[in-house]
Design a protein around this motif. Structure first.
Motif, mmCIF file in Angstrom:
data_model
loop_
_atom_site.group_PDB
_atom_site.id
_atom_site.type_symbol
_atom_site.label_atom_id
_atom_site.label_comp_id
_atom_site.label_asym_id
_atom_site.label_seq_id
_atom_site.Cartn_x
_atom_site.Cartn_y
_atom_site.Cartn_z
ATOM 1 N N THR A 29 34.092 30.391 53.183
ATOM 2 C CA THR A 29 35.503 30.071 52.976
ATOM 3 C C THR A 29 35.603 28.709 52.308
ATOM 4 N N VAL A 58 32.540 40.778 48.623
ATOM 5 C CA VAL A 58 33.986 40.919 48.837
ATOM 6 C C VAL A 58 34.625 39.547 48.674
ATOM 7 N N CYS A 59 35.649 39.447 47.828
ATOM 8 C CA CYS A 59 36.379 38.198 47.621
ATOM 9 C C CYS A 59 37.840 38.413 47.966
ATOM 10 N N ARG A 60 38.360 37.601 48.885
ATOM 11 C CA ARG A 60 39.759 37.686 49.311
ATOM 12 C C ARG A 60 40.468 36.381 48.971
ATOM 13 N N ASP A 62 44.320 34.110 48.780
ATOM 14 C CA ASP A 62 45.636 33.939 49.400
ATOM 15 C C ASP A 62 46.769 34.195 48.413
ATOM 16 N N THR A 64 47.704 35.567 44.095
ATOM 17 C CA THR A 64 47.213 36.170 42.854
ATOM 18 C C THR A 64 47.855 35.558 41.616
ATOM 19 N N GLN A 105 44.374 40.466 45.317
ATOM 20 C CA GLN A 105 44.099 39.688 46.532
ATOM 21 C C GLN A 105 42.723 39.989 47.116
ATOM 22 N N GLU A 106 42.207 41.180 46.874
ATOM 23 C CA GLU A 106 40.872 41.522 47.378
ATOM 24 C C GLU A 106 40.091 42.257 46.302
ATOM 25 N N HIS A 107 38.848 41.813 46.127
ATOM 26 C CA HIS A 107 37.946 42.424 45.152
ATOM 27 C C HIS A 107 36.664 42.817 45.868
ATOM 28 N N ASN A 108 36.218 44.045 45.619
ATOM 29 C CA ASN A 108 34.956 44.551 46.150
ATOM 30 C C ASN A 108 34.023 44.848 44.984
ATOM 31 N N THR A 145 38.043 33.554 50.594
ATOM 32 C CA THR A 145 37.021 33.967 51.551
ATOM 33 C C THR A 145 36.103 34.951 50.845
#
Length: 439
Positions: A29, A58-60, A62, A64, A105-108, A145
């Motif tokens: 983080t 995985v990237c999260r 807060d 975009t 907001q989230e990338h896998n 994160t």
């Protein structure tokens, strides 16, 4: 025991160790900073060794809106070449094997199959990273994160351990189990021996303290790795505490072994033949041992800070200047003790006492030389295995060294000749000669 000044010194850097060392967690983080990315030609985020199939990043985020405005992206470099640091900004970033544009907001991102465990470095960059003239935007930093996962035994990406960390949790569990079983068998007779006193009583106290410190370090490491296996963060303070207990164990054993060897050498001409062999301490031997302790403590602390800096800048786990000096110190101390013990053994007439000193030398050499020897032999292993081999090997060798010294100081036949104590009060009897006379 350690001198008062040495104890104060050790206590003074507890806070530095506890607060200054970074845990190598794989749930990362922090903040994506355009300024840092511009200064470093890509902001280093973390390094992780993937193995086999099923690797995942995985990237999260807060927010975009800001990442889209900055054209933010993550760059993945497979086992990066050190020459990358000498390339220009644009050329360096173009060498990335994968680019993840941060628009949601989230990338896998799935990592392709790794035929052999391979290290991947993750960097952050945006449209300001390689600009020379335009000032970095005053926009806020981006909170993130990042989770890095290997596949578990079922093939699901749920394992937080890097390939170069896999197996350490099981190792520390088995080590703690061994300590527990040994404690159940030997704790009562050992406590009895400590209560009885004798010429070697201070030696046994320091040896026991060092063993408990090593056990405490193993317990802290196991607690940290157990939590790490579930969340990728672990308990960073427990990891730092493990390092601190290990430092105390190292310096305690160093002071004990140096003080014994120097004390016996300096008092050789003054010793009364009938006097039992004990911990012969003099101002000269204590000062020399304290000097060795201070040097090793300083190098250990320097080594920890250097390792934290390597992780922060993305470098592989190579041995730095402090680590090489520490290995050199251990080799030099082993040679010093070899010289001292040779002088003692060559002039000793008693065969049992010579055997005592020879066994003591085995324990000393195993303690001091295990790390240098394991470091040199680790080159035959794959890169992701080397650190584990050295870590596990050093812990096991130092534990065996303590067993040798316990056996030496508590065995019935040798200890009867050397310390003139009654054999009835000696636990852990491991006599290597047949019973004779009153035995």
């Amino acid at each position: 025991m350690l001198p008062v000044k040495m104890s104060h010194f050790v206590a003074s850097f507890v806070a530095m160790v506890m607060l200054g060392l970074e845990a190598r967690g794989k749930t990362v983080t922090g903040l994506f900073r355009s300024k840092a990315a511009r200064q470093q030609n890509g902001q280093f985020i973390t390094r992780f060794t993937y193995r086999g199939d099923g690797g995942l990043l995985v990237c999260r985020l807060d927010t975009t809106a800001l990442v889209q405005l900055k054209e933010a992206r993550l760059l993945l470099f497979q086992d990066p070449d050190p020459d990358l640091d000498h390339l220009g900004c644009s050329e360096r970033l173009a060498r990335a094997q994968f680019t993840i544009w941060l628009s949601e907001q989230e990338h896998n991102h799935s990592i392709p199959h790794q035929a052999t465990p391979t290290a991947w470095s993750t960097l952050y960059a945006d449209k300001y990273t390689c600009q020379d003239d335009e000032l970095v935007s005053s926009h806020d930093d981006i909170s993130f994160t990042v989770l890095l996962l290997n596949a578990d035994s079922a093939g699901n990406p749920l394992d937080h351990f890097s390939a170069d960390e896999a197996g350490l949790q099981s190792f520390y569990f088995l080590l703690l189990l061994s300590y527990f079983l040994a404690g159940c068998i030997y704790l009562q007779p050992l406590c009895h021996a400590l209560r009885k006193g004798g010429p070697m009583h201070p030696v046994l106290k320091v040896l026991t303290s060092a063993l408990f410190l090593q056990g405490g370090s193993a317990l802290c490491n196991y607690a940290h790795l157990s939590r790490f296996s579930s969340d990728g963060l672990g308990i960073p303070r427990m990891g730092s505490l493990a390092e601190f207990w290990d430092m105390l164990s190292q310096v305690s054993m160093l002071y004990l072994l140096l003080s014994l060897g120097l004390g016996w050498t300096l008092s050789r001409g003054k010793k009364v033949p009938s006097r039992p062999l004990g911990w012969e301490r003099s101002p000269a031997s204590s000062a020399a041992a304290a000097g060795g302790v201070l040097t090793q403590a300083g190098l250990l602390l320097w080594e920890q800070w250097s390792e934290a800096g390597q992780e922060h800048h993305g470098g592989p786990a190579l041995l730095g200047v402090a680590g090489r000096l520490l290995l050199g110190l251990r080799v030099a101390l082993a040679l010093l003790l070899a010289s001292l013990l040779y002088q003692i053994i060559s002039s000793e007439r008693s065969a049992l006492k010579r055997d005592f000193y020879l066994c003591f030398a085995k324990g000393c050499f195993l303690w001091f030389l295990c790390h240098p020897v394991l470091f040199l032999t680790s080159v035959i292993f794959n890169p992701h295995q080397r650190e584990k081999v050295v870590t596990m090997g050093v812990v096991l060798c130092q534990s065996i060294s303590m067993v040798i010294l316990y056996q030496l100081f508590l065995s019935r036949s040798l200890y009867w000749e050397v310390s003139s104590l009654s054999s009835a009060s000696l636990p852990l009897t491991m006599s290597r000669t047949p019973p004779r006379g009153r035995y």
